[in-house]
Design a protein around this motif. Structure first.
Motif: not given
Lengths: 412, 429
Positions: A23, A305, A312, B24, B28, B316-317, B319-320, B322-324, B326-327, B330, B414
């Motif tokens: 990103q 992010s 996180f 959020l 996005t 990018v959105c 990825f963002n 996906s990243s959120l 994952l958190a 978790h 993922y």
């Protein structure tokens, strides 16, 4: 600061770290190219054009009556229009033109020396030289200086002969060329006094931008003759030069002034030359604006992010941070630890960002004209990423300092 | 179904429990999809097939004839009057038409008001109408090459007569009367394949259609592209001169017709060469509608460039998101572990995640359509010339929904797999 430990910690979250790195690097790539497009659009708008753009008003109109098919009627109305416009307060001069500077396409023709061989091959842009048929004062009206020879005058007007049966073929008009086209047509001798396929050169005007989209000096190519072409199905153009500060005042009166001479005209546009210039480059500025908006959105998403990534991480590592606090780490040590992770990410992404910026630049250059990235723009984008990333990390980092060392004992 | 309802309820509860987080993430993702969708709306419309039922059968003709020595190899899309007349004489094509564009001001004969209406004119031949599938509302085409008769488009009919059957009524141009013999229905042709050059690809269809000979007789100027190698004294003087201004199209329904037409053009070129003209190095060209539009680069380059950027932004959105996620998974691992401990299988966890991703996708789709519309308006305000290029239709909405669902699924896959494969023992410990 232990870089190895930081890298190890990031490796433990390969997927999330990889996504954030991607990103950040794509954001750098987009920002670099956005700034290139923006500066290029601004440069185009601010390039000196070589004529008095700020004090000119353009009127485009077209007759709606068949009476204008009579060339003498057409001419008489045009003369009355120009006389009435010139009499307005704040007007310096007014002229008629068959086409306007700052154009694409237009009325073009080949321009060559009269003795140019029949089987000779003319340079590409000499086959499409803009041919301006306008009032005698057309160049002066634009604020363009004659640097050699003389300006056109009333004796050069060929309109009457052109519309007199039998005389048209005998006309040898006098023309003024811009400096660049004069040099291109007569590379080995002065053009003044020479005969071209379009008439004899009586004057050389200083270069000014006529076709900004053409490369090199071809953008300055232009030929001027004193002639009023009576073609009522085509747009007619007047350019009015005004005293500084009088533009809005004069502009507001022009349509009514013209229609008061003869009402059967459709006034298509009354706009300042500066507006015409902005409109000419509207696609460039529009694209730069779209890229700018997208870059801002991208930075916003990246901030979210970065925040989520730091948050996180902190949530995951509460216990370890507690242990570090219990072992003597101060609040600012913990804060710097969280920040340094973000800075490390920004550093890594700035390296990947070089590739992203170059790849996007190459991709864009396949469809549009775009300058190559430079180091300054790249550094600027990296700075934005560092600053926005640090801001996004501030809250999670601050929260981390609130983790009590007691946590370490609670979970052991 | 019972389980689906349960998962749906569970997902809704999850979404409402983590309102800030999901809003959020959905926002996005929706911005990314919306921006991408707005760009697709423009590019899709620009690259549309204007004659889907026969675009492979309608061909533009470009000839390789030039009156002077050493012509450049590049073919011109325009031809001389004599060339066009020869093409009209062919007995090969199903339909043939030639045309040039002009403009007049017109009004009803005897109208009380002196207001004249600007009309974009297609000076053409009767073959224009069947070839372009122009839809007649009333009447038909003119009779005779020099007839003082015209066909008018719907918008001009509305302007002058307020609509309705205007066949038989008279309009005047430059004081000369012309009889209306046909009125077209509202006709949208995107791109305007029969004249896509000179930034006209997304202009409206013409207001008035007149016989080409009548237009020349009346000196109606060629107001788009013309080129001549000798002096032309008037519009009608273009006949028989080396003045290039006419476009030609033919409809060829079979390969045999295509081959015959190629021969016909080749023979004509040779005949003109024997008569003193010169031939370019390039052969005569027959391009079908889509090839012709591609050659004319009707898809705006700026929009293609922006398309590249919006694709990156969408990535990018994703990825963002996906990243959120994952958190999020978790932090919810204890709950997942508990469900596994009380008997839920990995497939159940995955299925529940899938339902949640679909729900997120639906919210994202709704929001993406709103953002897409907003961004489209923004793009059009920055590129006013693209105003007629974008259509938000059913297919575009379906594309938007599909992209939103797909991106939501991609973002979730993922983190979901990761959550499913978390060690039960570790989680419970």
């Amino acid at each position: 600061m232990n870089i190895k430990a930081l890298l190890k910690s990031l490796r433990l979250r390969k997927f999330a770290t990889g996504l954030l790195l991607l990103q950040l690097s794509l954001t750098i790539g987009l920002m670099v190219n956005t700034v290139i497009l923006t500066t290029s659009a601004i440069d185009k708008l601010n390039n000196p054009l070589g004529f008095d753009v700020e004090n000119l008003i353009v009127v485009d109109h077209i007759p709606t009556s068949g009476a204008f098919r009579d060339p003498s009627y057409f001419r008489s109305i045009a003369e009355q229009d120009l006389a009435k416009i010139s009499a307005l307060d704040g007007v310096v001069s007014a002229s008629h033109y068959n086409q306007l500077p700052i154009q694409r396409g237009g009325w073009n023709g080949n321009l060559q020396a009269a003795d140019f061989p029949d089987d000779g091959v003319l340079e590409k842009y000499l086959r499409y030289v803009p041919q301006f048929y306008a009032s005698a004062n057309a160049l002066e009206n634009l604020g363009v200086e004659i640097i050699r020879g003389r300006a056109l005058n009333a004796s050069d007007d060929i309109t009457k002969d052109y519309y007199t049966p039998g005389k048209r073929d005998d006309i040898e008009q006098n023309i003024v060329l811009t400096e660049s086209v004069a040099k291109a047509v007569f590379p080995n001798k002065p053009a003044l006094g020479e005969l071209t396929n379009n008439g004899r050169v009586v004057g050389i005007a200083k270069d000014f931008s006529i076709t900004p989209g053409h490369p090199g000096n071809a953008k300055y190519y232009g030929m001027f003759g004193n002639f009023l072409f009576s073609q009522p199905d085509r747009e007619q153009h007047y350019i009015v030069r005004v005293e500084p500060g009088q533009l809005a005042h004069v502009k507001a009166q022009l349509a009514d002034t013209i229609l008061s001479v003869q009402a059967e005209r459709d006034i298509l546009r009354v706009q300042s030359m500066a507006d015409r210039l902005s409109q000419f480059y509207s696609k460039d500025t529009g694209l730069a604006s779209l890229f700018g908006i997208l870059s801002l959105l991208m930075v916003g998403v990246t901030v979210v992010s970065s925040f989520a990534h730091a948050h996180f991480h902190v949530t995951q590592q509460r216990k370890f941070i507690g242990i570090r606090r219990a072992l003597g780490a101060r609040k600012q040590d913990i804060m710097i630890y969280v920040f340094s992770e973000n800075w490390l990410m920004s550093l890594l992404s700035s390296i990947l960002g070089i590739g992203a910026a170059v790849a996007l630049n190459i991709g864009l250059s396949q469809v549009i004209t775009i300058d190559k990235p430079d180091i300054l723009l790249y550094c600027l984008s990296v700075l934005v990423i560092f600053v926005s990333g640090s801001l996004a990390t501030w809250l999670p980092a601050y929260k981390t300092t609130k983790i009590s060392p007691v946590i370490a004992t609670r979970t052991l | 179904m019972e389980m689906f309802n349960y998962y749906l309820k569970l997902s809704l509860r999850n979404l409402s429990r983590n309102r800030l987080f999901f809003s959020l993430m959905i926002t996005t993702l929706a911005v990314g999809v919306g921006v991408f969708l707005a760009n697709i709306a423009i590019i899709k419309s620009m690259s549309a097939d204007p004659l889907p039922h026969k675009s492979d059968k309608v061909f533009n003709i470009s000839l390789n004839i030039w009156p002077n020595a050493n012509p450049s190899p590049e073919l011109l899309p325009i031809m001389r009057y004599d060339d066009a007349m020869h093409i009209l004489k062919n007995e090969v094509a199903t339909h043939t038409m030639v045309h040039y564009q002009t403009q007049v001001y017109t009004r009803e004969v005897g109208a009380a008001s002196v207001t004249s209406y600007q009309a974009k004119v297609r000076a053409t031949t009767p073959g224009f109408f069947p070839l372009t599938s122009a839809p007649f509302a009333y009447g038909g085409v003119w009779q005779g090459d020099h007839a003082k008769q015209v066909v008018i488009g719907d918008s001009l009919n509305q302007q002058i007569f307020g609509g309705g059957n205007s066949v038989g009524k008279l309009i005047e141009v430059d004081g000369k009367p012309l009889e209306i013999v046909g009125v077209l229905k509202p006709w949208h042709l995107k791109p305007l394949f029969y004249h896509p050059g000179h930034r006209q690809a997304f202009s409206a269809t013409d207001d008035l259609f007149a016989p080409i000979e009548t237009a020349l007789d009346n000196e109606w100027a060629i107001n788009v592209q013309s080129l001549s190698t000798e002096r032309i004294n008037s519009v009608s003087d273009n006949r028989g001169k080396n003045a290039f201004f006419i476009h030609a199209f033919v409809q060829l329904d079979s390969q045999a017709q295509i081959n015959e037409m190629k021969n016909y053009l080749e023979n004509y070129s040779q005949m003109r060469k024997d008569g003193g003209d010169f031939l370019r190095e390039t052969d005569n060209r027959l391009l079908d509608v889509n090839q012709w539009l591609e050659l004319n680069k009707v898809v705006d380059k700026q929009m293609l460039a922006f398309g590249l950027a919006t694709s990156l932004f969408l990535a990018v959105c994703i990825f963002n998101a996906s990243s959120l996620l994952l958190a999020r998974y978790h932090s919810a691992r204890f709950e997942t572990g508990l469900r596994r401990a009380v008997g839920a299988r990995i497939s159940d966890i995955f299925y529940q995640g899938l339902v949640e991703s679909t729900l997120v996708g639906i919210f994202c789709a709704i929001l993406a359509l709103v953002f897409g519309w907003l961004f489209l308006q923004l793009s059009l305000s920055l590129f006013p010339k693209l105003e007629n290029t974008s259509d938000i239709d059913g297919s575009l909405i379906a594309i938007g929904i599909a992209i939103a669902l797909a991106t939501s699924f991609i973002s979730m896959i993922y983190p979901l797999l990761k959550a499913c494969h978390a060690q039960l023992s570790t989680t419970l410990k």
